[in-house]
Design an enzyme around this catalytic site. Structure first.
Site, PDB file in Angstrom:
ATOM      1  N   ASP A 173      68.152   2.495 100.443  1.00 14.04           N
ATOM      2  CA  ASP A 173      68.387   1.709  99.226  1.00 14.04           C
ATOM      3  C   ASP A 173      68.997   2.531  98.086  1.00 14.04           C
ATOM      4  O   ASP A 173      69.276   1.985  97.017  1.00 14.04           O
ATOM      5  CB  ASP A 173      67.113   0.973  98.758  1.00 14.04           C
ATOM      6  CG  ASP A 173      65.882   1.858  98.768  1.00 14.04           C
ATOM      7  OD1 ASP A 173      66.008   3.075  99.004  1.00 14.04           O
ATOM      8  OD2 ASP A 173      64.785   1.312  98.542  1.00 14.04           O
ATOM      9  N   HIS A 222      54.972   3.152 100.149  1.00 14.12           N
ATOM     10  CA  HIS A 222      54.256   2.691  98.941  1.00 14.12           C
ATOM     11  C   HIS A 222      52.785   2.354  99.169  1.00 14.12           C
ATOM     12  O   HIS A 222      52.028   2.279  98.203  1.00 14.12           O
ATOM     13  CB  HIS A 222      54.935   1.452  98.346  1.00 14.12           C
ATOM     14  CG  HIS A 222      56.290   1.712  97.783  1.00 14.12           C
ATOM     15  ND1 HIS A 222      56.531   2.671  96.824  1.00 14.12           N
ATOM     16  CD2 HIS A 222      57.494   1.130  98.051  1.00 14.12           C
ATOM     17  CE1 HIS A 222      57.826   2.668  96.516  1.00 14.12           C
ATOM     18  NE2 HIS A 222      58.433   1.760  97.256  1.00 14.12           N
ATOM     19  N   ASP A 264      64.310   7.867  99.499  1.00 11.57           N
ATOM     20  CA  ASP A 264      64.360   6.436  99.168  1.00 11.57           C
ATOM     21  C   ASP A 264      64.658   6.291  97.669  1.00 11.57           C
ATOM     22  O   ASP A 264      64.296   7.158  96.880  1.00 11.57           O
ATOM     23  CB  ASP A 264      62.996   5.832  99.489  1.00 11.57           C
ATOM     24  CG  ASP A 264      62.980   4.318  99.486  1.00 11.57           C
ATOM     25  OD1 ASP A 264      63.042   3.732 100.583  1.00 11.57           O
ATOM     26  OD2 ASP A 264      62.882   3.726  98.391  1.00 11.57           O
ATOM     27  N   HIS A 313      63.246   4.443  95.660  1.00 12.11           N
ATOM     28  CA  HIS A 313      61.977   4.266  94.935  1.00 12.11           C
ATOM     29  C   HIS A 313      61.073   5.482  95.142  1.00 12.11           C
ATOM     30  O   HIS A 313      61.115   6.110  96.201  1.00 12.11           O
ATOM     31  CB  HIS A 313      61.244   3.017  95.438  1.00 12.11           C
ATOM     32  CG  HIS A 313      62.039   1.757  95.303  1.00 12.11           C
ATOM     33  ND1 HIS A 313      62.902   1.314  96.288  1.00 12.11           N
ATOM     34  CD2 HIS A 313      62.126   0.862  94.285  1.00 12.11           C
ATOM     35  CE1 HIS A 313      63.472   0.179  95.881  1.00 12.11           C
ATOM     36  NE2 HIS A 313      63.031  -0.119  94.671  1.00 12.11           N
TER      37      HIS A 313
HETATM   38 ZN   LIG Z   1      62.915   1.857  98.260  1.00  9.93          ZN
END
Ligand SMILES: [Zn+2]
Ligand SMILES: [Zn+2]
Length: 375
Positions: free
Chosen positions: A258, A132, A169, A171
């Site tokens: 995740d 990120h 992931d 996200h």
């Molecule tokens: Zn994540």
């Protein structure tokens, strides 16, 4: 078919646990240590061609390959003070955070050098995958973006012209994707829980790259409760063909845990079976297309009983080691003591069933993406 033989390395340093955003933060550094210990405990490292390699700290100049000087200075200053927020609130600074995150980046660079020099065929940095962070700011628990630094490093040091970055992931890997949005050297494929439901709220099928990189950024946003079947189906429809056509010189995989069932922050409901299928397919593609060169990164993962299992299964898949279902009792004991939770009962998950309506929703996302990149 190409041989899958090669050397597989786990990049390690006990200092990985120093990447610690605080006692109440959902990112618990112990998950990386528990992964290392589960890999050891399952005796994967005793196999021929599997080894541990020592991490190193990235230099300031290496970090500057992706990050802006003023931001790196800010991290250094906050790191010395031991306080301050590096973003709106998710990513607090801590004493030594500059050194801790430079070690994470350096570990990924060690993986890259090992694979490019041929001392390893595949390398895994469980502390990495901090996807990120942006050039000028921290975001979503990530201070420096190690995959993004590695991409710049591979291009500069090894003159890599074509690489694949796959991000599974839960996200969206926004820091990497927007960092290389107009770069035709990077085919970036990102599966994630839709930004309608989850941080950072980006990564839609209409975002396909720009300039020479148009059509090389693929976003597959998925609904909550997607599950293994629909996920792996979407993966199989998109990834192998696209990767083969691109002919990468190296493959990078961000393997955030995740997306797993019962994660505390995300809701994709994958099991260890989906992770092993995906890593196995990327492994085969790496041997078929680029002499096996594959770098595996960790990433998110917020339920301690899941993360070490997901990453142990992923690492074993690269190493070509089959694992039984047993959770070793020494590891279970360590888990209980350090996580202060009950350890998992089995290494692998049972297969799950998915709802029909999810399959149809995912099919719509895949066909929307196909239309967008066909042009
Ligand atoms: Zn994540
Ligand atoms: Zn291999």
């Amino acid at each position: 078919m190409a041989s899958l033989a090669g050397r597989t390395g786990l990049v390690w340093d006990d200092g990985f646990v120093n990447y610690n955003l605080g006692p109440y933060h959902p990112l618990r550094p112990i998950r990386v240590k528990l992964t290392y210990d589960l890999i050891r405990s399952k005796e994967i490292l005793k196999n021929e061609g599997v080894e541990v390699v020592k991490a190193r700290t990235a230099s300031r100049d290496e970090i500057l390959l992706f990050h802006e000087d003023s931001y790196v200075k800010l991290v250094q200053q906050y790191s010395k003070n031991g306080s301050g927020l590096l973003d709106a609130g998710d990513t607090p600074a801590f004493k030594g955070c500059y050194e801790a995150t430079s070690l994470v980046v350096g570990a990924s660079l060690v993986g890259a050098d090992s694979v490019m020099s041929g001392t390893l065929t595949h390398a895994f940095n469980p502390s990495g995958g901090l996807h990120h962070a942006h050039p000028e700011r921290a975001s979503g628990f990530c201070i420096f973006n190690d995959p993004a630094v590695v991409i710049a490093y591979l291009k500069l040091k090894y003159r890599i012209k074509r690489l694949v970055y796959l991000d599974i992931d839960a996200h969206h890997g926004d820091g990497v994707m927007y960092g290389y949005y107009d770069d035709p050297a990077v085919l970036d494929i990102d599966f994630h829980e839709s930004g309608d439901y989850l941080f950072p709220g980006t990564g839609y099928p209409y975002e396909t790259g720009k300039g020479d990189a148009e059509g090389l950024k693929l976003n597959i946003p998925l609904p909550p409760a997607t599950g293994d079947h629909a996920y792996v189906e979407a993966f199989r429809q998109i990834v192998p063909d696209t990767v083969r056509k691109f002919r990468p010189e190296i493959i990078l995989v961000q393997c955030g845990a995740d997306g797993h069932l019962d994660d505390r922050l995300a809701h994709l409901r994958l099991t260890t079976n989906a992770y092993s299928e995906i890593v196995e397919e990327m492994h085969r593609l790496a041997h078929e297309l680029c002499n096996g060169r594959l770098l595996l990164f960790g990433g998110g993962g917020y339920t301690l009983a899941n993360v070490p299992r997901v990453w142990t299964v992923a690492f074993a898949t690269l190493a070509g080691v089959k694992l039984d279902n047993e959770i070793p009792s020494d590891w279970a004991k360590e888990f209980r003591a350090s996580a202060e939770e009950d350890p998992p009962q089995t290494l692998h998950d049972m297969p799950t069933n998915d709802a029909e309506n999810v399959l149809r929703q995912v099919e719509r996302v895949v066909s929307e993406l196909r239309q967008n990149i066909a042009g």
